[in-house]
Design a protein around this motif. Sequence first.
Motif, PDB file in Angstrom:
ATOM      1  N   ARG A 280       0.830  -1.190   0.000  1.00 58.75           N
ATOM      2  CA  ARG A 280       0.000   0.000   0.000  1.00 58.75           C
ATOM      3  C   ARG A 280       0.873   1.252   0.000  1.00 58.75           C
ATOM      4  N   SER A 281       0.544   2.180  -0.854  1.00 62.48           N
ATOM      5  CA  SER A 281       1.250   3.458  -0.888  1.00 62.48           C
ATOM      6  C   SER A 281       0.373   4.518  -0.248  1.00 62.48           C
ATOM      7  N   THR A 282       0.991   5.387   0.512  1.00 66.81           N
ATOM      8  CA  THR A 282       0.283   6.485   1.145  1.00 66.81           C
ATOM      9  C   THR A 282       1.059   7.763   0.902  1.00 66.81           C
ATOM     10  N   VAL A 283       0.375   8.894   1.052  1.00 68.77           N
ATOM     11  CA  VAL A 283       1.038  10.185   0.909  1.00 68.77           C
ATOM     12  C   VAL A 283       2.072  10.326   2.015  1.00 68.77           C
ATOM     13  N   GLY A 284       3.284  10.652   1.625  1.00 63.14           N
ATOM     14  CA  GLY A 284       4.356  10.799   2.603  1.00 63.14           C
ATOM     15  C   GLY A 284       5.113   9.530   2.896  1.00 63.14           C
ATOM     16  N   ARG A 285       4.701   8.423   2.307  1.00 63.18           N
ATOM     17  CA  ARG A 285       5.402   7.153   2.549  1.00 63.18           C
ATOM     18  C   ARG A 285       5.384   6.345   1.261  1.00 63.18           C
ATOM     19  N   ASP A 286       6.577   6.017   0.751  1.00 67.29           N
ATOM     20  CA  ASP A 286       6.677   5.257  -0.487  1.00 67.29           C
ATOM     21  C   ASP A 286       6.190   3.828  -0.278  1.00 67.29           C
ATOM     22  N   ALA A 287       5.602   3.275  -1.329  1.00 65.21           N
ATOM     23  CA  ALA A 287       5.150   1.889  -1.267  1.00 65.21           C
ATOM     24  C   ALA A 287       6.345   0.945  -1.248  1.00 65.21           C
ATOM     25  N   THR A 288       6.206  -0.130  -0.504  1.00 63.76           N
ATOM     26  CA  THR A 288       7.251  -1.143  -0.408  1.00 63.76           C
ATOM     27  C   THR A 288       6.989  -2.244  -1.424  1.00 63.76           C
ATOM     28  N   VAL A 289       8.042  -2.702  -2.086  1.00 70.57           N
ATOM     29  CA  VAL A 289       7.932  -3.831  -3.004  1.00 70.57           C
ATOM     30  C   VAL A 289       8.025  -5.119  -2.188  1.00 70.57           C
ATOM     31  N   VAL A 290       7.063  -6.000  -2.352  1.00 73.81           N
ATOM     32  CA  VAL A 290       6.997  -7.256  -1.601  1.00 73.81           C
ATOM     33  C   VAL A 290       7.297  -8.399  -2.564  1.00 73.81           C
ATOM     34  N   VAL A 291       8.306  -9.207  -2.231  1.00 79.86           N
ATOM     35  CA  VAL A 291       8.756 -10.271  -3.134  1.00 79.86           C
ATOM     36  C   VAL A 291       8.827 -11.598  -2.375  1.00 79.86           C
ATOM     37  N   PRO A 292       7.888 -12.533  -2.579  1.00 74.32           N
ATOM     38  CA  PRO A 292       8.058 -13.881  -2.025  1.00 74.32           C
ATOM     39  C   PRO A 292       9.211 -14.579  -2.747  1.00 74.32           C
ATOM     40  N   ALA A 293      10.076 -15.238  -1.997  1.00 70.73           N
ATOM     41  CA  ALA A 293      11.273 -15.832  -2.603  1.00 70.73           C
ATOM     42  C   ALA A 293      11.755 -17.011  -1.772  1.00 70.73           C
ATOM     43  N   ARG A 294      12.693 -17.751  -2.365  1.00 71.47           N
ATOM     44  CA  ARG A 294      13.372 -18.838  -1.656  1.00 71.47           C
ATOM     45  C   ARG A 294      14.847 -18.492  -1.570  1.00 71.47           C
ATOM     46  N   LEU A 295      15.348 -18.403  -0.352  1.00 71.28           N
ATOM     47  CA  LEU A 295      16.750 -18.052  -0.104  1.00 71.28           C
ATOM     48  C   LEU A 295      17.627 -19.269  -0.384  1.00 71.28           C
ATOM     49  N   THR A 296      18.554 -19.133  -1.320  1.00 70.66           N
ATOM     50  CA  THR A 296      19.386 -20.279  -1.718  1.00 70.66           C
ATOM     51  C   THR A 296      20.744 -20.274  -1.027  1.00 70.66           C
ATOM     52  N   TRP A 297      21.292 -19.106  -0.723  1.00 68.69           N
ATOM     53  CA  TRP A 297      22.558 -19.031   0.008  1.00 68.69           C
ATOM     54  C   TRP A 297      22.709 -17.635   0.595  1.00 68.69           C
ATOM     55  N   LEU A 298      23.585 -17.514   1.569  1.00 67.09           N
ATOM     56  CA  LEU A 298      23.918 -16.201   2.108  1.00 67.09           C
ATOM     57  C   LEU A 298      25.374 -16.205   2.560  1.00 67.09           C
ATOM     58  N   ARG A 299      25.920 -15.002   2.612  1.00 64.32           N
ATOM     59  CA  ARG A 299      27.298 -14.819   3.074  1.00 64.32           C
ATOM     60  C   ARG A 299      27.272 -13.796   4.199  1.00 64.32           C
ATOM     61  N   THR A 300      27.777 -14.193   5.368  1.00 61.63           N
ATOM     62  CA  THR A 300      27.752 -13.332   6.539  1.00 61.63           C
ATOM     63  C   THR A 300      28.891 -12.310   6.482  1.00 61.63           C
ATOM     64  N   ALA A 301      28.937 -11.449   7.500  1.00 58.94           N
ATOM     65  CA  ALA A 301      29.939 -10.378   7.531  1.00 58.94           C
ATOM     66  C   ALA A 301      31.353 -10.918   7.597  1.00 58.94           C
ATOM     67  N   ASP A 302      31.545 -12.114   8.164  1.00 55.89           N
ATOM     68  CA  ASP A 302      32.893 -12.689   8.242  1.00 55.89           C
ATOM     69  C   ASP A 302      33.284 -13.447   6.979  1.00 55.89           C
ATOM     70  N   GLY A 303      32.441 -13.425   5.949  1.00 57.91           N
ATOM     71  CA  GLY A 303      32.770 -14.048   4.667  1.00 57.91           C
ATOM     72  C   GLY A 303      32.345 -15.495   4.533  1.00 57.91           C
ATOM     73  N   ALA A 304      31.748 -16.080   5.576  1.00 58.55           N
ATOM     74  CA  ALA A 304      31.331 -17.487   5.508  1.00 58.55           C
ATOM     75  C   ALA A 304      30.071 -17.624   4.664  1.00 58.55           C
ATOM     76  N   ARG A 305      30.074 -18.598   3.761  1.00 57.44           N
ATOM     77  CA  ARG A 305      28.908 -18.853   2.900  1.00 57.44           C
ATOM     78  C   ARG A 305      28.126 -20.029   3.444  1.00 57.44           C
ATOM     79  N   VAL A 306      26.783 -19.874   3.465  1.00 57.34           N
ATOM     80  CA  VAL A 306      25.889 -20.922   3.951  1.00 57.34           C
ATOM     81  C   VAL A 306      24.865 -21.209   2.856  1.00 57.34           C
ATOM     82  N   ASP A 307      24.776 -22.478   2.435  1.00 54.22           N
ATOM     83  CA  ASP A 307      23.780 -22.885   1.447  1.00 54.22           C
ATOM     84  C   ASP A 307      22.473 -23.220   2.150  1.00 54.22           C
ATOM     85  N   LEU A 308      21.367 -22.735   1.580  1.00 52.02           N
ATOM     86  CA  LEU A 308      20.068 -22.851   2.230  1.00 52.02           C
ATOM     87  C   LEU A 308      18.988 -23.228   1.218  1.00 52.02           C
TER      88      LEU A 308
END
Length: 776
Positions: free
Chosen positions: A120-148
């Motif tokens: 929902r968009s309102t005056v004074g506040r931009d609408a947020t894009v909502v994306v359903p997704a499946r997380l396949t991997w991530l990399r944390t701040a220390d550089g470690a990669r995790v498959d998901l």
Amino acid sequence: MTTDFRLAGAALGCWLSALAALFLSAPAGWAVVIGALVLAAAWPPLLALGAAERPVRAPVRVLRRTRWIVTAVLFGVACGAASSAARVGERDAQPLAGLAARHATVHFGLEVADDPRLGRSTVGRDATVVVPARLTWLRTADGARVDLGARVLVLARDRAWLGLLPGQAVEASGRLSPSDGGDLRAALISAGAPERVKPAPWVQRAAGVLRAGLQRACGPLPPEPGGLLPGLVVGDTSRLDPGLADDFKATGLTHLTAVSGANLAIVVGLVLMIVRWCRAGPRVAALVCVLALVGFVILVRPSPSVLRAAAMGGLALVALALGRPRAALPSLATGVLVLVVFDPELAVDAGFTLSVLATGGLVLLAPRWTEALKAKGWPGFAAEALAVPAAAQAACAPVIAGISATVSLTTVPANLLAAPAVAPATVVGVVTAVLSPVLPAVAEFTAWLASWPARWLVAIAHHGADVPDGVVPWPGGTFGGLLLGGLLAVLLIAAKRPVVRRLALVVAVAAVLFTTPVRLLAGGWPPPGWLVVACDVGQGDALVVSTGGASAVVVDAGPEPEAVDGCLRRLGVRHVPLLALSHFHVDHIGGLDGVLRGRTVDRLLLPPFPEPAAGRSAVLARGLSSGDAQPGQVMTVGEVRLAILGPAGPTTGTRSDPNNNSLVLMVTTGGVRVLLTGDAETEEQLSLRSAAGPGGLRADILKVAHHGSAFQDEEFLDAVAPRIALVSVGAGNDYGHPSPVLLSRLVRGGARVLRTDQEGDLAIVAEAGRLAAVTR
């Protein structure tokens, strides 16, 4: 002809156990599985042992008939709990759960699962894009990669996400947050711009070309039918007018604004009719129907909601095509069982529930009601036209009542009137989508043809939403749903007896005769002679002051367009000679577009304090004729007098400067003084008391400042001495509004306190010189 309920029992058990397991831990889910399997194994031997110890009697025969149903239910419970427990274990697995709890910032890769959409968009506040997704991997701040392989929901400000297609692989960076639970999403991700986007599969690209072509072909059409047609045909509601969407919801036609089992049944039914006209056998007909079903699913995108609709809308047709009409209920039950085991999150999906119930109503109730009407002498087409929407509505009504806390009286007639237009709009719309890439000019012509049944649907929605008291309040939640379900069940069973039917007719006639005089005297909503209405807009403000007829002054617009637009629609307001905004916080300006929706606004009155600057800029961007208010200024609109009391001067360095520079108005209408205080807090209230002098703040009605917050000056309240205090506040807000101390103080001062979170819209009327409050 008997109905086979064994698979229905298994499906119901699977559904309920999956629903419960989503809110439990994985070990608890597996405990349910073990218990159900033990009971399923022990139930038949125990039943047989009990039957052998005594002569065969009617109760024993009943137990023998039901033992397989009970066994099937327990088997379904085990399946649903096992599937949910496995997925819940994946959802709560480390390290993702820990990273989300710490709100960690990560770089990640994901696969888009469904069409991105704008919130929902309102005056004074931009609408947020909502994306359903499946997380396949991530990399944390220390550089470690995790498959998901975890489900997530991406929330982004960057509009580049909107152009993505299901199946695309994307890399981005963002901050993790824990999900609320009750579903299978492992986390929420506040993401930046998408990076390194890979192409979508060819099937999705082809579907995207057809969908975009349908939108182009609908471009020259009027906005309302042009926005409805893509939603009706392929579920694309990006151009659907919000006001029209509200009317579809109020009239019980929401299922027409998205792809449902009805759309799939229309397409497959047309194919089946053509195949049978060609004298093809049942097996060939079934094969062609399945191919048509798959092709249509590809066109509308195979998201979980579309797959659900495909299963619910297609199974009964396939059973009929195979020449086995008795298989309709087992096919439906099998579809529910397979879908819930495949995706347990469907157990908490309201759309899935309504799809199943509607299809069940069509399978179990509609044929019986059709035959009953035919036996009464109804023509076949008329009997079926009435029985189908009535059966679907009867099956869905308890869930709808539990969710919305309302019962629509216009749903059955609206669906009855809409039914003839759905099929031609859907079929011609599909033809338009198929032709659009190769014959765009012809596609525009077919879109124009399809727009005429769409215009009919638009007219039904608008007129249905305008029916007085077309939506009746009802208890919400589980209790309200069970209450309505129980009443409907009693009526359906009792209606088989002629005496009960006559009694129901007498009660209905008496209700009409006794309530008609009340309707004429009380006028329903809005009450006749209303002066001021505090709209229920949630955690925000929106006040309406009648200036006669369809005209009214509006003060503040609430946080979202839909709420204030609905309030003004119910009041019949079509012209706003003056729109005053107390300050530029989103909960007072966010619904500005709702005030403008279908109405003329002559002038905009703004507070002199310009902060927040983003809110002021968003308001001015609407291009309305506007001017800043000045203390001491008096304005007259019809018989309404507005005196600007504050802000008396700029106030800075406070807890909230925008609140303490709110526009404060003394409105006089019908001899009643109404003080509108915006979000003025203690500092502005002190300055107002000092500037107004003795008696200058005295008012009959007080719109309590800042949603009843604790930041109030007691001497200010004494100076106002209201007879009625209106508190505009949202239910379950996180701010602790309204303050219990403040409410007690107002009551001790002799005021009657009314709250929008408890009583909805609040109207003030004056009768024979006496004030009265009417709540909706």
